[in-house]
Design a protein around this motif. Structure first.
Motif, short mmCIF file in Angstrom:
data_model
loop_
_atom_site.label_atom_id
_atom_site.label_comp_id
_atom_site.label_asym_id
_atom_site.label_seq_id
_atom_site.Cartn_x
_atom_site.Cartn_y
_atom_site.Cartn_z
N SER A 1 -20.18 44.71 7.32
CA SER A 1 -21.36 45.03 8.11
C SER A 1 -20.95 46.00 9.21
N ILE A 2 -21.93 46.77 9.68
CA ILE A 2 -21.63 47.80 10.67
C ILE A 2 -22.71 47.85 11.74
N ALA A 3 -22.34 48.32 12.92
CA ALA A 3 -23.27 48.62 14.01
C ALA A 3 -22.52 49.49 15.01
N GLY A 4 -23.00 50.68 15.25
CA GLY A 4 -22.37 51.57 16.22
C GLY A 4 -20.90 51.83 15.88
N TRP A 5 -20.01 51.59 16.84
CA TRP A 5 -18.57 51.79 16.64
C TRP A 5 -17.90 50.61 15.95
N PHE A 6 -18.68 49.61 15.58
CA PHE A 6 -18.11 48.31 15.23
C PHE A 6 -18.42 47.89 13.80
N GLY A 7 -17.56 47.01 13.28
CA GLY A 7 -17.80 46.50 11.94
C GLY A 7 -17.08 45.18 11.72
N GLN A 8 -17.47 44.51 10.65
CA GLN A 8 -16.82 43.28 10.23
C GLN A 8 -16.68 43.33 8.72
N ILE A 9 -15.54 42.82 8.23
CA ILE A 9 -15.34 42.79 6.77
C ILE A 9 -14.52 41.58 6.40
N GLY A 10 -14.87 40.97 5.26
CA GLY A 10 -14.12 39.81 4.80
C GLY A 10 -14.42 39.53 3.33
N VAL A 11 -13.81 38.47 2.83
CA VAL A 11 -13.95 38.09 1.42
C VAL A 11 -14.44 36.65 1.36
N SER A 12 -15.42 36.40 0.50
CA SER A 12 -15.91 35.04 0.31
C SER A 12 -15.79 34.67 -1.16
N LEU A 13 -14.91 33.72 -1.45
CA LEU A 13 -14.75 33.26 -2.83
C LEU A 13 -15.58 31.98 -3.01
N PRO A 14 -15.91 31.63 -4.26
CA PRO A 14 -16.72 30.43 -4.47
C PRO A 14 -16.15 29.23 -3.72
N GLY A 15 -17.02 28.55 -2.98
CA GLY A 15 -16.58 27.42 -2.16
C GLY A 15 -16.43 27.79 -0.70
N ASP A 16 -16.32 29.09 -0.39
CA ASP A 16 -16.25 29.53 1.00
C ASP A 16 -17.69 29.74 1.53
N PHE A 17 -17.81 29.73 2.84
CA PHE A 17 -19.13 30.01 3.41
C PHE A 17 -18.98 31.01 4.55
N SER A 18 -18.15 32.01 4.33
CA SER A 18 -17.84 32.98 5.38
C SER A 18 -19.08 33.72 5.86
#
Lengths: 230, 74
Positions: free
Chosen positions: A146-163
């Motif tokens: 996800s992104i907004a302005g100068w910023f972002g977040q990134i990750g991985v969600s495998l089955p069973g995760d709720f990231s």
């Protein structure tokens, strides 16, 4: 069209076996805007066999600042069709399927049925949570960014995760509604996403499972945070 | 008691990246948010020593609070 030497520079980052795995993989990209466009571009160049692009929106002038699939000539075109046209000239060996619809819980499972991996490139917090739920029902790995302005977040969600639920479970829109999205942020976050996604496809461990990378392009800080069990 | 407050993304705008704060014993996350003019509903994630908590969480001396706004664009 098969072109000799197309994948020469993927070596030795990717072995011949890795390359064949990618060629037989099907990847769905949900959202074909700033993030999704760059993700599709990189996946086509690296040699994914089949891409499923899902987005119910058309290109508009305000997309030109950042969306690689948007040009002055294709304003008004469906985003997924504009992407398919560009990808065809980049790598015609890739099968590109386009879905001119918004992703939702009802038709989601059908749209993702043949995917081996899903990229979340959506722009609505609630839709992101639904996408994670659908992916897990289908036992599909998900890379989210996800992104907004100068910023972002990134990750991985495998089955069973709720990231995704943990990160995006509150509210509808993020601070992008007031900070916008400049060209460099989606390009960076898309590239980070693709790097994680490729690892999953070739059977390596992604680095950001049950975690997320907090990206700040103003201070050039990349901070990793763990997402514990709910 | 002393706590460390870390702000991320747009929360840094006009504020700071990291600062220490002196708080009365028994203070909650809420009492960190108020002087920063951050409403609880503007916070997507609040970590205290890496654990996800809400604004009613009671803080202890030495805690590190990390606050993140929702970043949802694509």
């Amino acid at each position: 069209m098969p072109i000799n030497g197309r994948y020469d520079r993927n070596k030795k980052t990717l072995s011949d076996e890795d390359q064949s795995r990618l060629a037989t993989s099907c990847v769905a990209i949900v959202g074909c805007g700033g993030l999704g466009g760059y993700i599709a571009e990189e996946l086509a160049r690296i040699g994914i066999g089949r891409l499923v692009l899902i987005d119910g929106d058309r290109l508009e002038a305000s997309n030109l600042n950042r969306q690689i699939m948007a040009t002055e000539l294709n304003i008004g075109q469906w985003k997924v069709e504009a992407a398919r046209d560009r990808l065809r000239s980049v790598n015609s060996e890739v099968q590109v399927d386009v879905i001119k619809e918004w992703f939702d819980e009802e038709k989601g499972p059908k749209l993702l049925l043949e995917a081996d991996l899903v990229f979340d490139a959506l722009d609505s917090l609630s839709a992101r949570v639904i996408l994670e739920r659908v992916c897990h029902q289908l036992q599909l790995p998900l890379v989210f960014a996800s992104i907004a302005g100068w910023f972002g977040q990134i990750g991985v969600s495998l089955p069973g995760d709720f990231s995704v639920l943990r990160l995006f479970g509150h509210g509808e829109k993020g601070v992008e509604s007031s900070w916008g999205n400049p060209a460099f942020t989606p390009a960076v976050l898309a590239s980070l996403s693709v790097a994680e996604g490729i690892k999953i496809l070739i059977g390596r461990m992604p680095a950001l499972r049950r975690a997320w990378l907090q990206v700040d392009l103003l201070t050039m800080e990349f901070d990793r945070f763990e997402i514990g069990d709910i | 008691m002393r706590v460390t407050v870390k702000l991320f993304a747009t929360f840094r705008d006009g504020r700071f990246k990291v600062e220490e704060r002196e708080l009365p014993e028994g203070s909650k996350v809420m009492s960190v948010l108020e002087p920063l003019n951050i409403k609880p509903e503007e916070v997507a994630i609040c970590l205290v020593n890496g654990q996800n908590v809400d604004e009613q969480h009671v803080l202890n001396d030495g805690d590190t609070i990390a606050l993140f706004p929702p970043v949802g664009g694509g």
